[in-house]
Design an enzyme around this catalytic site. Structure first.
Site, PDB file in Angstrom:
ATOM      1  N   ARG A 157      13.562 -24.533 -25.776  1.00  0.00           N
ATOM      2  CA  ARG A 157      12.122 -24.464 -25.980  1.00  0.00           C
ATOM      3  C   ARG A 157      11.779 -24.948 -27.388  1.00  0.00           C
ATOM      4  NH1 ARG A 157       8.956 -19.277 -23.660  1.00  0.00           N
ATOM      5  NH2 ARG A 157      10.627 -19.572 -22.144  1.00  0.00           N
ATOM      6  N   SER A 212       6.576 -21.830 -20.427  1.00  0.00           N
ATOM      7  CA  SER A 212       6.033 -20.545 -20.000  1.00  0.00           C
ATOM      8  C   SER A 212       4.672 -20.287 -20.624  1.00  0.00           C
ATOM      9  CB  SER A 212       7.032 -19.430 -20.336  1.00  0.00           C
ATOM     10  OG  SER A 212       6.606 -18.191 -19.825  1.00  0.00           O
ATOM     11  N   HIS A 213       4.576 -19.267 -21.493  1.00  0.00           N
ATOM     12  CA  HIS A 213       3.296 -18.873 -22.070  1.00  0.00           C
ATOM     13  C   HIS A 213       3.045 -19.497 -23.441  1.00  0.00           C
ATOM     14  CE1 HIS A 213       6.321 -16.093 -23.667  1.00  0.00           C
ATOM     15  NE2 HIS A 213       5.565 -16.058 -24.755  1.00  0.00           N
ATOM     16  N   LYS A 218      14.269 -24.330 -18.363  1.00  0.00           N
ATOM     17  CA  LYS A 218      14.983 -23.172 -17.838  1.00  0.00           C
ATOM     18  C   LYS A 218      15.973 -23.700 -16.811  1.00  0.00           C
ATOM     19  CE  LYS A 218      11.207 -19.831 -18.451  1.00  0.00           C
ATOM     20  NZ  LYS A 218      10.305 -18.853 -17.795  1.00  0.00           N
ATOM     21  N   ASP A 249       1.323 -15.845 -15.869  1.00  0.00           N
ATOM     22  CA  ASP A 249       1.574 -16.612 -17.080  1.00  0.00           C
ATOM     23  C   ASP A 249       1.677 -18.095 -16.730  1.00  0.00           C
ATOM     24  OD1 ASP A 249       4.077 -16.644 -15.860  1.00  0.00           O
ATOM     25  OD2 ASP A 249       5.187 -16.153 -17.679  1.00  0.00           O
ATOM     26  N   ASP A 279       3.957 -20.458 -16.285  1.00  0.00           N
ATOM     27  CA  ASP A 279       4.824 -20.972 -15.220  1.00  0.00           C
ATOM     28  C   ASP A 279       4.844 -20.046 -14.012  1.00  0.00           C
ATOM     29  OD1 ASP A 279       6.204 -19.067 -16.743  1.00  0.00           O
ATOM     30  OD2 ASP A 279       8.158 -19.961 -16.380  1.00  0.00           O
ATOM     31  N   ASP A 289       5.870 -17.123 -13.299  1.00  0.00           N
ATOM     32  CA  ASP A 289       6.983 -16.261 -12.872  1.00  0.00           C
ATOM     33  C   ASP A 289       6.748 -14.804 -13.248  1.00  0.00           C
ATOM     34  OD1 ASP A 289       7.351 -16.575 -15.614  1.00  0.00           O
ATOM     35  OD2 ASP A 289       9.518 -16.898 -15.485  1.00  0.00           O
ATOM     36  N   ARG A 290       5.705 -14.540 -14.061  1.00  0.00           N
ATOM     37  CA  ARG A 290       5.328 -13.168 -14.395  1.00  0.00           C
ATOM     38  C   ARG A 290       3.929 -12.883 -13.866  1.00  0.00           C
ATOM     39  NH1 ARG A 290       5.307 -11.860 -20.341  1.00  0.00           N
ATOM     40  NH2 ARG A 290       4.682 -14.036 -20.619  1.00  0.00           N
ATOM     41  N   HIS A 299       8.517  -9.057 -15.697  1.00  0.00           N
ATOM     42  CA  HIS A 299       9.479  -9.826 -14.901  1.00  0.00           C
ATOM     43  C   HIS A 299      10.045  -8.890 -13.840  1.00  0.00           C
ATOM     44  CE1 HIS A 299       9.915 -13.711 -16.929  1.00  0.00           C
ATOM     45  NE2 HIS A 299       9.819 -13.088 -18.081  1.00  0.00           N
TER      46      HIS A 299
END
Length: 454
Positions: free
Chosen positions: A15, A99-100, A109, A243, A245, A247-248, A331
């Site tokens: 990242r 992500s965020h 990832k 978020d 992407d 995933d949360r 998560h």
């Protein structure tokens, strides 16, 4: 000169700022290194809506095919949709997302076949070493036969798989406000929730990696203010925030009040235990509420406590055969989803639970939210080790107080506990406090903060 990747290769992913810290040339080397380390002859690649994501993912694909691996491109997707593809196809995968993080960031990832995590100890350090070497010496020699590239749409298969795991067909009609934060939830939510007895009120579903409305990080209270107001204005049953992407997933109740991720962990754990015959192992990290292991035991399960971080959760799930795992960061991990994390599946469980009874969400989650919590408080410090040592010294000799150092320092008494952990990437200490009542929590919090901040 070899590239310095120390600032962008993190514990679990890559990242950094594009193009300042990394670019398509490095992405191509990462693709080649990923194939070399995983020894894959085929991989799957997806990406989010950030402006730099298509170019970076295409470059990664070039590096992979150069070394002979066939590539399946699934295009725009959420991170858990990439995990689905990795699990369904039995292929290592790479997801391009930060992500965020703000728009100028991007990342990768990576996972092995079946969505098994790639972290520092499971291949990421080796990938970094190869990229650094090749950036100095030149790209590796191409394979005798380069790999092929195909495109495949997995969105409907992903949605069907999630829907097969939670039955929502018989729930009462619900009104739900969904804030996608201009992230990938705007891509996945319409398909996953299509045809269900839900009145979905969309917020910021337009895919826009510049995040024009607010950061796509629902754990920061300022980023759910719009959702809270809209839930109240609409008279909705609940609100969901994803978020960047997707995933949360973060939940607010009918009053617009945030629902603790620990309460969601406990609620989903109870449902998963019921689904598995009233027994099974549930993983929770050491910052989740006391209520989580209590609820797990009450429903016949075995709670197992781990360090913070998805690689630790997934490792423990694989080792114990756990059916579910949850973290304070929203998560949620499922055995039925290759032990990978998926906020969307957790959201379906919440909808099914709420829609399966007549009461409001606030009442439903009250039995899972039993203690007063500080939330995570970050403090910038000059010397993380010295401040941690000061906390340890201050609390270590007290009667009825125990210390453990599984992850940072956890201090536990009969009616309260707190954890202090050092950030891996910033000069911060992170404090989480929980107690049996608000007054006790505030007292312990303030004493700990005084020590942390010197």
């Amino acid at each position: 000169m070899a590239a310095d990747l120390s600032q962008i290769v993190k514990a679990y992913d890559v990242r950094g700022v594009v193009p300042d810290q990394w670019d398509e040339a490095l992405a191509e080397l990462f693709g080649a290194a990923f194939v070399r380390v995983t020894q894959a002859d085929a991989i799957v690649i997806g990406h989010d809506m950030r402006p730099s994501s298509p170019g970076l993912s295409a470059a990664f694909a070039r590096g992979a095919t150069r070394l002979g691996a066939d590539v399946t491109l699934i295009g725009l997707c959420s991170t858990d949709q990439l995990y689905f593809a990795s699990g369904q196809f039995g292929l290592p995968g790479a997801m391009f997302t930060a992500s965020h993080n703000p728009a100028r960031y991007n990342g990768i990832k990576m996972c092995r076949a079946g969505a098994a995590p790639v972290g520092q100890d499971t291949g990421l350090a080796d990938i970094r070493a190869l990229v650094e070497r090749w950036s100095e010496e030149g790209a590796p020699e191409a394979a005798a036969t380069e790999g092929t590239v195909i495109e495949r749409d997995t969105l409907h298969d992903y949605a069907a798989h999630l829907r097969s795991l939670v039955d929502l067909t018989a729930i009462r009609p619900l009104k739900v406000v969904v804030d996608a934060g201009n992230g990938m939830g705007g891509h996945t939510v319409p398909t996953v929730l299509d045809g269900l007895p839900l009145d979905v009120v969309p917020m910021y579903f337009e895919l826009d990696g510049t995040f024009p409305n607010h950061e796509a990080n629902p754990l920061d209270p300022k980023n759910i203010v719009d959702l809270q107001a809209r839930v109240r204005a609409e008279g909705a049953d609940l609100g969901l925030a994803f978020d960047g992407d997707a995933d949360r997933c973060f939940v607010v109740d009918e009053n617009g009040d945030p629902v603790s991720p620990s309460a969601i962990t406990a609620l989903v754990a109870a449902r998963e235990l019921a689904k598995h015959g009233g027994s099974g192992t549930v993983i929770h990290n050491l910052i989740t509420s006391w209520s989580v292991p209590e609820v797990v035991r009450e429903h016949g399960g075995t709670p197992v406590r781990t360090r913070v971080g998805h690689s630790f959760i997934k490792e423990e799930m694989a080792k114990t055969g756990a059916i579910f795992g949850g973290e304070h960061s929203a998560h949620y991990y499922f055995k039925d989803f290759w032990n990978a994390d998926t906020g969307m599946l957790a959201a379906l469980h919440v909808l099914a639970s709420l829609g399966g009874q007549d009461g409001p969400l606030s009442g439903l989650v009250s039995s899972y939210d039993r203690y007063a919590s500080s939330g995570e408080i970050n403090s910038t410090v000059d010397d993380q080790a010295a401040r941690l040592a000061a906390v340890k010294t201050a609390f270590g000799g007290r009667e009825g107080v125990t210390l453990d150092e599984l992850d940072g320092l956890t201090v536990t008494a009969a009616d309260w506990w707190f954890n202090v952990r050092a950030s891996n990437t910033e000069p911060l200490l992170r404090l989480n406090v929980e107690a049996r009542d608000e007054a006790r929590m505030a007292k312990v919090r303030d004493e700990a903060l005084e020590l942390i901040r010197g």
